[in-house]
Write an enzyme that holds these catalytic residues in place. Structure first.
Site, PDB file in Angstrom:
ATOM      1  N   GLN A  33       2.143  -5.840  -3.008  1.00  0.00           N
ATOM      2  CA  GLN A  33       2.721  -5.908  -1.722  1.00  0.00           C
ATOM      3  C   GLN A  33       3.888  -5.285  -1.345  1.00  0.00           C
ATOM      4  O   GLN A  33       4.368  -4.237  -2.035  1.00  0.00           O
ATOM      5  CB  GLN A  33       2.581  -7.306  -1.132  1.00  0.00           C
ATOM      6  CG  GLN A  33       1.342  -7.866  -1.153  1.00  0.00           C
ATOM      7  CD  GLN A  33       1.018  -8.522  -2.338  1.00  0.00           C
ATOM      8  OE1 GLN A  33       1.737  -9.451  -2.921  1.00  0.00           O
ATOM      9  NE2 GLN A  33      -0.454  -8.493  -2.806  1.00  0.00           N
TER      10      GLN A  33
ATOM     11  N   LYS B 172       1.995   2.088  -5.048  1.00  0.00           N
ATOM     12  CA  LYS B 172       2.733   1.639  -6.286  1.00  0.00           C
ATOM     13  C   LYS B 172       2.080   1.821  -7.420  1.00  0.00           C
ATOM     14  O   LYS B 172       2.636   2.006  -8.518  1.00  0.00           O
ATOM     15  CB  LYS B 172       3.134   0.084  -6.251  1.00  0.00           C
ATOM     16  CG  LYS B 172       3.990  -0.181  -5.102  1.00  0.00           C
ATOM     17  CD  LYS B 172       4.368  -1.623  -4.739  1.00  0.00           C
ATOM     18  CE  LYS B 172       3.186  -2.336  -4.641  1.00  0.00           C
ATOM     19  NZ  LYS B 172       2.466  -2.202  -3.139  1.00  0.00           N
TER      20      LYS B 172
ATOM     21  N   GLY C  23      -4.320  -4.755  -4.441  1.00  0.00           N
ATOM     22  CA  GLY C  23      -5.392  -3.813  -4.567  1.00  0.00           C
ATOM     23  C   GLY C  23      -4.973  -2.436  -5.219  1.00  0.00           C
ATOM     24  O   GLY C  23      -4.262  -1.801  -4.543  1.00  0.00           O
ATOM     25  N   HIS C  24      -4.995  -2.138  -6.456  1.00  0.00           N
ATOM     26  CA  HIS C  24      -4.518  -0.792  -6.867  1.00  0.00           C
ATOM     27  C   HIS C  24      -5.871  -0.371  -7.472  1.00  0.00           C
ATOM     28  O   HIS C  24      -6.625  -0.524  -8.298  1.00  0.00           O
ATOM     29  CB  HIS C  24      -3.441  -0.903  -7.788  1.00  0.00           C
ATOM     30  CG  HIS C  24      -3.417  -2.136  -8.670  1.00  0.00           C
ATOM     31  ND1 HIS C  24      -2.877  -3.205  -8.436  1.00  0.00           N
ATOM     32  CD2 HIS C  24      -3.963  -2.240 -10.066  1.00  0.00           C
ATOM     33  CE1 HIS C  24      -2.698  -4.086  -9.331  1.00  0.00           C
ATOM     34  NE2 HIS C  24      -3.546  -3.556 -10.397  1.00  0.00           N
TER      35      HIS C  24
ATOM     36  N   ASP D 213       0.892  -1.063  -0.131  1.00  0.00           N
ATOM     37  CA  ASP D 213      -0.055   0.066   0.012  1.00  0.00           C
ATOM     38  C   ASP D 213       0.754   1.158   0.067  1.00  0.00           C
ATOM     39  O   ASP D 213       0.501   2.320   0.506  1.00  0.00           O
ATOM     40  CB  ASP D 213      -0.945  -0.084   1.288  1.00  0.00           C
ATOM     41  CG  ASP D 213      -1.778  -1.169   1.153  1.00  0.00           C
ATOM     42  OD1 ASP D 213      -2.155  -1.626   0.190  1.00  0.00           O
ATOM     43  OD2 ASP D 213      -2.115  -1.877   2.450  1.00  0.00           O
TER      44      ASP D 213
HETATM   45  P1  IMP Z   1      -2.293 -12.744   2.188  1.00  0.00           P
HETATM   46  O1  IMP Z   1      -1.287 -12.222   1.083  1.00  0.00           O
HETATM   47  O2  IMP Z   1      -3.632 -12.628   1.681  1.00  0.00           O
HETATM   48  O3  IMP Z   1      -1.777 -14.295   2.372  1.00  0.00           O
HETATM   49  O4  IMP Z   1      -1.885 -11.915   3.325  1.00  0.00           O
HETATM   50  C1  IMP Z   1      -0.645 -11.987   4.010  1.00  0.00           C
HETATM   51  C2  IMP Z   1      -0.363 -10.815   4.566  1.00  0.00           C
HETATM   52  O5  IMP Z   1       0.016  -9.947   3.626  1.00  0.00           O
HETATM   53  C3  IMP Z   1      -1.612 -10.193   5.528  1.00  0.00           C
HETATM   54  O6  IMP Z   1      -0.966  -9.460   6.382  1.00  0.00           O
HETATM   55  C4  IMP Z   1      -2.062  -9.216   4.567  1.00  0.00           C
HETATM   56  O7  IMP Z   1      -2.673  -8.049   5.066  1.00  0.00           O
HETATM   57  C5  IMP Z   1      -0.847  -8.730   3.658  1.00  0.00           C
HETATM   58  N1  IMP Z   1      -1.278  -8.186   2.476  1.00  0.00           N
HETATM   59  C6  IMP Z   1      -1.474  -9.019   1.520  1.00  0.00           C
HETATM   60  N2  IMP Z   1      -1.569  -8.307   0.471  1.00  0.00           N
HETATM   61  C7  IMP Z   1      -1.306  -6.962   0.726  1.00  0.00           C
HETATM   62  C8  IMP Z   1      -1.390  -5.620  -0.091  1.00  0.00           C
HETATM   63  O8  IMP Z   1      -1.682  -5.551  -1.345  1.00  0.00           O
HETATM   64  N3  IMP Z   1      -1.136  -4.524   0.608  1.00  0.00           N
HETATM   65  C9  IMP Z   1      -0.831  -4.797   2.032  1.00  0.00           C
HETATM   66  N4  IMP Z   1      -0.774  -5.857   2.734  1.00  0.00           N
HETATM   67  C10 IMP Z   1      -1.194  -6.967   2.038  1.00  0.00           C
END
Ligand code: IMP
Length: 469
Positions: free
Chosen positions: A225, A15, A39-40, A12
């Site tokens: 991420q 990017k 999410g963008h 977040d």
């Molecule tokens: P997962 O990727 O859904 O397995 O989540 C694992 C961890 O990564 C969690 O703490 C999520 O909140 C974090 N996470 C996954 N995708 C994002 C993103 O796009 N932005 C911020 N945190 C993320």
């Protein structure tokens, strides 16, 4: 020539806006890891597009590629493509045949395991990311190429689904339904394969991208991420299951490390910190129930909570995918030093300095003080310390990180100004105190600033340098 975009913090960082901006000069935009957990938001011609899987360049007539390092939920992919088509766009999206497929049982198990893990839960997005990468590493995954080959698909499902069903029913004692039914999965995913083939969407990613590079086209590699939630370099176990760091750009696309290394690696930094999920956060302001460890609203400082709410609201710090309020904090320099080294940044884009405008003072966590009582047993390396107690970069375990207390450095605040005008006028129009802040970050990381984000729209960016010009 490649330009790789990497989140320097916890995801977040904004990017999408930078990819969108620099992507203008790119011919191809490829993602190399993650899936629909990203999410963008892309704003184009006054229209807002929220995407979680399709690379943002696809909104602007670029070829968008999902690399082999991605995990792809075909349902999300086609929903996003169809929604873009309904709005009059014609996105050109290609998917690596080697990419792994997120199946409904992965999503189901993501939820079940998070519930079971309790304090160790990462607060996942529930999109099935972790379970899919687990199956990839366990050599029981289904790949995009398998969807185009009904016999291979059937064989894979017949092997893996009974194991997943037994895991859900016997280990976790949950009921299972269609998500664990071989015939239903086979029918649905074979159809997805037919559509992928009909629309000629699948590619051998490495060859596809290398051919474009050989033809002198410009390829942008879009990380999702961020470094601190990288499975190897992040705050394990509160991480995602892939490698957002620049190394992931090579294994996740099939381009050689020398190819990616000859290009630029731009680190995206948000001028403060935000985080979704659990685990320590030394520069956190206030807290969020259910995410901040041991959070006690009654014991929280009112000033800090007010500051946190201000930053959260000004910065719209609510998850794009889940809508959850994010935890917020001051910029964390040890985290950024770690990211600069792990990724080898050639340039920085620092976003959202407008969000901090109007504060009397702005702080950063310059270094950490480590809990000295536990320091020797923790085994942190001397190289990380500037002296016995001060850590300049992140320690390798999350438990050690949890014992770090940030030593704050204070900067004078800057006023809220007409940021659109600043973006037009250029770097020198940025308020002086904000420039002092930016230059401190650049000096500490020994990396030049390429861009400064001063607002949510892509026009609200001060461009100092365009990486491939
Ligand atoms: P997962 O990727 O859904 O397995 O989540 C694992 C961890 O990564 C969690 O703490 C999520 O909140 C974090 N996470 C996954 N995708 C994002 C993103 O796009 N932005 C911020 N945190 C993320």
């Amino acid at each position: 020539m490649t330009v790789t975009i990497v989140g320097a913090q916890l995801g977040d960082e904004g990017k999408g806006g930078v990819v969108d901006l620099y992507g203008d000069t790119a011919d191809v935009v490829a993602r190399y890891q993650g899936g629909d957990n990203a999410g963008h938001t892309v704003v184009h011609d006054g229209e807002e597009y929220k995407l979680s899987l399709v690379p943002s360049g696809a909104v602007r007539d670029k070829v968008g590629v999902l690399g082999n390092g991605c995990v792809v939920n075909p349902e999300t992919l086609f929903e996003e493509i169809d929604a873009l088509r309904e709005r009059g766009l014609d996105p050109d999206v290609r998917v690596a045949e080697r990419a792994h497929v997120i199946l409904p049982y992965h999503r189901a198990l993501d939820g079940i395991e998070e519930e079971e893990k309790d304090d160790l839960a990462a607060g996942t997005t529930g999109r099935g990311i972790g379970p899919t990468y687990e199956d990839k590493a366990g050599r029981r995954g289904v790949r995009i190429g398998d969807l185009l080959d009904p016999d291979a698909l059937r064989e894979r499902l017949e092997y893996v689904v009974p194991q997943k069903k037994a895991l859900a029913e016997k280990v976790f004692e949950k009921e299972t339904g269609e998500a664990f039914d071989i015939d239903a999965l086979y029918d649905t995913y074979r159809e997805f394969g037919e559509r992928l083939a009909e629309e000629n969407m699948t590619v051998d990613c490495g060859s596809f991208l290398q051919e474009r590079i050989d033809a002198d086209e410009s390829v942008m590699l879009e990380g999702a991420q961020g470094t601190s939630i990288d499975i190897d370099h992040g705050i394990y176990p509160y991480v995602t299951s892939s490698n957002p760091t620049a190394g992931g750009a090579t294994v996740g696309t099939g381009l050689g490390p020398t190819v990616v290394g000859q290009g630029e690696v731009v680190g995206i930094i948000k001028a403060y910190l935000s985080r979704v999920g659990t685990g320590p956060l030394p520069t956190e302001l206030g807290g969020v129930e259910g995410q901040t460890p041991d959070y006690d609203p009654a014991g929280a400082s009112a000033d800090e909570e007010e500051l946190a709410t201000y930053i959260r609201d000004e910065g719209g710090e609510y998850g794009t995918v889940t809508g959850r309020p994010r935890r917020v904090g001051w910029l964390d320099m040890p985290m950024l030093r770690h990211a600069a080294r792990a990724n080898g940044f050639t340039g920085l884009a620092i976003n959202h300095i407008d969000v901090l405008a109007g504060l009397d003072e702005v702080k950063v966590g310059h270094s950490y003080e480590f809990d000295t009582a536990e320091q020797s047993s923790a085994g942190t390396q001397n190289a990380m310390r500037s002296d016995d107690d001060e850590l300049l970069t992140m320690p390798p375990t999350t438990e050690q990180w949890g014992r770090c207390e940030a030593t704050l450095k204070t900067f004078d605040g800057w006023a809220d100004v007409d940021w659109a005008a600043v973006a037009e006028e250029g770097y020198d129009a940025i308020p002086e105190n904000a420039r002092t802040y930016l230059e401190y970050v650049s000096d500490e990381l020994e990396t030049p600033i390429y861009a400064v984000g001063v607002g949510p729209g892509r026009e609200e960016t001060v461009i100092v340098e365009t990486p491939d010009e």
